[in-house]
Design a protein around this motif. Sequence first.
Motif, short mmCIF file in Angstrom:
data_model
loop_
_atom_site.label_atom_id
_atom_site.label_comp_id
_atom_site.label_asym_id
_atom_site.label_seq_id
_atom_site.Cartn_x
_atom_site.Cartn_y
_atom_site.Cartn_z
N LEU A 1 -59.42 -60.80 77.17
CA LEU A 1 -58.84 -59.90 78.15
C LEU A 1 -59.84 -58.76 78.40
O LEU A 1 -60.58 -58.37 77.50
CB LEU A 1 -57.51 -59.33 77.66
CG LEU A 1 -56.36 -60.32 77.43
CD1 LEU A 1 -55.05 -59.55 77.32
CD2 LEU A 1 -56.26 -61.33 78.55
N GLU A 2 -59.79 -58.25 79.62
CA GLU A 2 -60.77 -57.26 80.07
C GLU A 2 -60.93 -56.07 79.12
O GLU A 2 -62.04 -55.59 78.87
CB GLU A 2 -60.32 -56.75 81.45
CG GLU A 2 -61.36 -55.96 82.18
CD GLU A 2 -60.77 -55.43 83.50
OE1 GLU A 2 -59.77 -55.99 83.99
OE2 GLU A 2 -61.31 -54.45 84.03
N ASN A 3 -59.83 -55.60 78.58
CA ASN A 3 -59.90 -54.43 77.70
C ASN A 3 -59.78 -54.77 76.21
O ASN A 3 -59.44 -53.92 75.40
CB ASN A 3 -58.81 -53.43 78.07
CG ASN A 3 -59.07 -52.80 79.42
OD1 ASN A 3 -60.17 -52.31 79.67
ND2 ASN A 3 -58.09 -52.86 80.30
N SER A 4 -60.01 -56.00 75.88
CA SER A 4 -60.02 -56.34 74.45
C SER A 4 -61.43 -56.18 73.90
O SER A 4 -62.39 -56.04 74.67
CB SER A 4 -59.51 -57.77 74.24
OG SER A 4 -60.39 -58.69 74.83
N ILE A 5 -61.53 -56.17 72.58
CA ILE A 5 -62.85 -56.01 71.95
C ILE A 5 -63.03 -57.11 70.90
O ILE A 5 -62.05 -57.71 70.44
CB ILE A 5 -62.99 -54.63 71.28
CG1 ILE A 5 -61.85 -54.42 70.25
CG2 ILE A 5 -62.97 -53.51 72.32
CD1 ILE A 5 -62.05 -53.22 69.35
N TRP B 1 -65.74 -47.10 73.92
CA TRP B 1 -64.79 -46.46 73.01
C TRP B 1 -63.40 -46.36 73.64
O TRP B 1 -62.37 -46.47 72.98
CB TRP B 1 -65.29 -45.07 72.60
CG TRP B 1 -64.37 -44.37 71.65
CD1 TRP B 1 -63.68 -43.24 71.88
CD2 TRP B 1 -64.04 -44.79 70.33
NE1 TRP B 1 -62.93 -42.91 70.79
CE2 TRP B 1 -63.14 -43.85 69.81
CE3 TRP B 1 -64.43 -45.87 69.52
CZ2 TRP B 1 -62.59 -43.94 68.53
CZ3 TRP B 1 -63.90 -45.97 68.25
CH2 TRP B 1 -62.99 -45.01 67.76
N GLN B 2 -63.38 -46.15 74.98
CA GLN B 2 -62.10 -46.11 75.68
C GLN B 2 -61.41 -47.47 75.63
O GLN B 2 -60.21 -47.58 75.45
CB GLN B 2 -62.31 -45.65 77.13
CG GLN B 2 -62.73 -44.18 77.20
CD GLN B 2 -63.21 -43.77 78.58
OE1 GLN B 2 -63.74 -44.59 79.33
NE2 GLN B 2 -63.04 -42.49 78.89
N ARG B 3 -62.21 -48.50 75.76
CA ARG B 3 -61.64 -49.84 75.65
C ARG B 3 -61.12 -50.11 74.22
O ARG B 3 -60.09 -50.75 74.04
CB ARG B 3 -62.66 -50.90 76.03
CG ARG B 3 -63.11 -50.76 77.48
CD ARG B 3 -63.53 -52.09 78.07
NE ARG B 3 -64.28 -51.91 79.29
CZ ARG B 3 -63.77 -52.10 80.52
NH1 ARG B 3 -62.51 -52.47 80.67
NH2 ARG B 3 -64.51 -51.92 81.59
N VAL B 4 -61.86 -49.62 73.24
CA VAL B 4 -61.38 -49.74 71.85
C VAL B 4 -59.99 -49.13 71.75
O VAL B 4 -59.07 -49.72 71.18
CB VAL B 4 -62.35 -49.05 70.86
CG1 VAL B 4 -61.74 -48.97 69.46
CG2 VAL B 4 -63.70 -49.77 70.81
N LYS B 5 -59.85 -47.96 72.35
CA LYS B 5 -58.56 -47.26 72.31
C LYS B 5 -57.46 -48.07 73.00
O LYS B 5 -56.35 -48.21 72.49
CB LYS B 5 -58.68 -45.89 73.02
CG LYS B 5 -59.52 -44.89 72.27
CD LYS B 5 -58.74 -44.32 71.10
CE LYS B 5 -59.31 -42.97 70.68
NZ LYS B 5 -58.55 -42.44 69.55
#
Lengths: 315, 315, 304, 304
Positions: free
Chosen positions: A216-220, A57-61
């Motif tokens: 990218l690492e924090n993409s979803i 969820w943090q990555r979604v943010k």
Amino acid sequence: MNSILDFEKPILELEAKIVDLENFSKENEINLSNEIDILKNKLIQMKKDAYSNLKPWQRVKIARMPKRPTTLDYIQKITSSFMELHGDRLYKDDSAIIGGIGMIDHIPVTIIGHQKGKDTNENIQRNFGMAHPEGYRKALRLMKQAEKFKRPIITLIDTPGAYCGIEAEERGQGEAIATNILKMSQLKTPIICIVIGEGGSGGALALGVGDRVCMLENSIYSVISPEGLSSILWKDSSLAQKAADMMKLTAKDLLDLKVIDHVIEEPLGGAHKDVEFVGKKIKDYIVDELNGLMKLDHEVLLNQRYDKFRKIGNE
Amino acid sequence: MNSILDFEKPILELEAKIVDLENFSKENEINLSNEIDILKNKLIQMKKDAYSNLKPWQRVKIARMPKRPTTLDYIQKITSSFMELHGDRLYKDDSAIIGGIGMIDHIPVTIIGHQKGKDTNENIQRNFGMAHPEGYRKALRLMKQAEKFKRPIITLIDTPGAYCGIEAEERGQGEAIATNILKMSQLKTPIICIVIGEGGSGGALALGVGDRVCMLENSIYSVISPEGLSSILWKDSSLAQKAADMMKLTAKDLLDLKVIDHVIEEPLGGAHKDVEFVGKKIKDYIVDELNGLMKLDHEVLLNQRYDKFRKIGNE
Amino acid sequence: MLQDLFRKKKYATVHLYENKETKKMISMPIKKPVENIQEELEDEAFIKCTGCLEKISKEDVKNNLYTCPICGEHFRINPRDRIKALLDENSFIEYDKDMTSFDPLKFEGYEKKVKSAKEKSNELEGVITGEGKINGLPLVLCVMNSNFMMGSMGCVVGEKITRAIEKAIEKRLPVLIFCASGGARMQEGILSLMQMAKTSAALGRLGEEGLLYIPVLTDPTTGGVTASFAMLGDIILAEPKALIGFAGPRVIEQTIRQTLPEGFQRSEFLKEKGFVDEIVHRKDMKRVLHEILLIHKVGGERDE
Amino acid sequence: MLQDLFRKKKYATVHLYENKETKKMISMPIKKPVENIQEELEDEAFIKCTGCLEKISKEDVKNNLYTCPICGEHFRINPRDRIKALLDENSFIEYDKDMTSFDPLKFEGYEKKVKSAKEKSNELEGVITGEGKINGLPLVLCVMNSNFMMGSMGCVVGEKITRAIEKAIEKRLPVLIFCASGGARMQEGILSLMQMAKTSAALGRLGEEGLLYIPVLTDPTTGGVTASFAMLGDIILAEPKALIGFAGPRVIEQTIRQTLPEGFQRSEFLKEKGFVDEIVHRKDMKRVLHEILLIHKVGGERDE
Ligand SMILES: [Zn+2]
Ligand SMILES: [Zn+2]
């Protein structure tokens, strides 16, 4: 939307405290370097703890942050020249998707990506990166152009999804996405797809069929938004966080599921903390992969691309 | 519009007089067969005189008659089965152009044509055979489909021209026509184009690039309407007749100019006098020509098609 | 005059919903589809038609391939009944009939849902695939099952359809898919999304081989299926008044915060907008498909 | 932010008419184009700009490639001046310069009109064709002349353009056509219509050879030219505020019996509708074209 995420608050508070102490030490000429060093070490540890174990969820943010770099930001970082081209030659120029031609490390390429805005005005103009059929048709036109001129294609994916509206349906949202997916599986030129933010369902996949797919690492990247899933499962979209935890939508999850080939590292805290760094990583990845892909026969290239998607979900 | 043309009036009057005489002879049991025969011979002569030396303007009138058989009329006569297909897969189904698949003498073909209405209501629905961009795009979709399945393409041309309007311009009337013209020059399947009524400018040419182009005897084909030309030349559209005489727009003129390959005979008075007859002529022409064209290599076919248009206007 | 023309026997009479009738149908309000007409029929001998609101006998409905004998309303039909009505007797050879869903994401509650779907539908998955003949002409056939988790596309549905297409390439046969789907199967997450790419790529190969593909859109065809194989046909047919769209009507209404126009996303609407070649009544389906197959039997050569 | 991005030097700065500026331009009323700016300039040292209505010096206008130094209004430019401004010095080699119109239909008054056009324009026909270089990169170039019978396309225009395209295929060069045309040349009747087919078929061959084609749409580009080579570019550029359309605005107004919206059929409108890739100011044209040619110099291979 707030660009500071909840879990970042303690870090920011500690950062502020360190600055205070340093100022206090300077103004009053008191040596606090020991105390400050301890706090600084603590800060480093806190950051590592927070950012290296981000919850889905943090990555979604992070993926949705307004500050997150967009397609145009990366184009600027990775190309030595770029010219945007417009229009689908049928109905409209959809600014939710941009595309054009440019040079990456002396290689002529066609780059196409969803384009979100940086502020509310621009987001309204770009429809928050949610394309209508004409956006996908512009992308297809530019991809065929790339094929004609033997240019590799780079797609940058960053969309909450294809737009849901009356006009989008009237003009064939389903047809446009379907046609892109099929044609991308046939284009006789290398295609590299990079999810840079949100990879939202069919609207993402319409730019997402390639020889290499990375994130990218924090993409979803997901079949439905966490909000959508929670509202279907529990009739409550506020349970999105719970849904996100179940969905396997992070870059690492998709790598484990063998849906993507590679994860591109981001700096601690997310791509917006150092666009230069991420741009360099993206560029290196593209150049490395193109060096291999451009050597392949079209037949080999297309067979490998087919097999890549063919095996997904085949136990 | 009146379906009896001015120059036909004396013929119709004489026909009526003969019927009167025959009735009178029968009712009163008076033998008038000599007199009637004389009149009948005179009638035949009159028809020959009138119809075999039609002025261009008279042919314009015949080509535009509401009674004149349309694309669907001929499809019915020349096919043993036919299924209409709809839509451009982009925006709309334009009923000013129809298309579909069928069998002519056991040959699977794709048939596409402008479709005028038979009455005011139908004409409004079909926009008087004046297509919007989506009409040409439907035609192109069906032509590509024909190429895929190695079906020859028959086009039936009958339009006052492409529609002039705001929406047509917005959606790219020029682009749609241009693309059709280019793509027709490349399609790897035989194409036969037949002007059955009005061949109006770019709207006609958008279905008019083929290996064979022919015209029905009383059809016309021109770069502008006689009304349009006279209004440009003399600021007076009522001088259309004079313009028509100068324009070289009849089938015979175009044959002389080597723009078309063949003229298909109509019965005296025009195609509407005997649709069966004209249908048979069209079918025979198509089958004869296809027999030759379907034997050709694609390369030979496309080279011949290119040369056919290449030489027009090259002194 | 025009209508007369199309009533002639020698034409495929697929024009039933032309002109006035089309307009009438387009202006009909969106209605809740009958979720499962067979179940309802077990209660009593008659039902109320959702189209004309007349009382109609279940026997008549069944004999009319689950359409209303009065107004032509199309109810949902079991895939096995559809196959039986369409293919020549005993010509159907089923592919991959034992293939059943696994739970790739270990998604909470998914196994239970699949189990219940199997029991309810008496099928192992949301699509039946195989080959058969229509009046002697062979083809590969896939029929989706809206009774199995709303025909949602998971890995098995994608895999079965892809295999069927690949089989058609191998045997040089045309492919026919009866689409019926609520969209992707969320419980299989991103893997379900990727089935759109897998099936579409297979259709790309089918097309490159010059082989015919016909999707028939039935109620409902939405989501990922609409954004992949449903819209990729050489010729796209639809049953009357089927709901066809990318986004579902409820999602759109939530997004735009207004109610949708009447007839929106129905077959007739899609034909008008250029995305459906023809609307075909279920009772005419076999004849129309046979006609199309016949025209495509030979390519540019005489059929003698 | 976005604008900043595009102002960076390393981008082709072809985005001058983006965002707010675009909107301003689109909302400008349709105006009568200056028929021949050079002639007007002979009278006195200043003219009134049709864009900003300011008094501007002819010398400045000329030095600005016949654009307004204040508001950027584009006036019509003589094809020879355009070629001079665009190509490297002394690089232009003209093709078919002696080709001149015959009178294929023996059309009343046509010979006289051609004669007068020749005198007025000091050219033999409505297009100049040839090859040259832009910053060293070779290309085939066609420049239409709106001063010669409104740039109408007759047999000679069609033939010269077709020959130029065929020459480009032979030499494997890109093709650039500056379009400016009132449409077909009526006095050559059906033969003039057929030039659309001839030129388009030639472009079809060019495309099959993988060669680049760029039309640049200048004021006015209408009729048969719009419905053929003007709309067939791999990349389509336009000068600001050029009138571009299939049907002319007067014809449309007569047909629909209402006045046209502001900005209708102007470059900015066509870009919004998806038919123009970019609007380029005349002073940027050489740089932008060079950039495009450079990217297309190598296909999928490194440019080292
Ligand atoms: Zn009923
Ligand atoms: Zn000015």
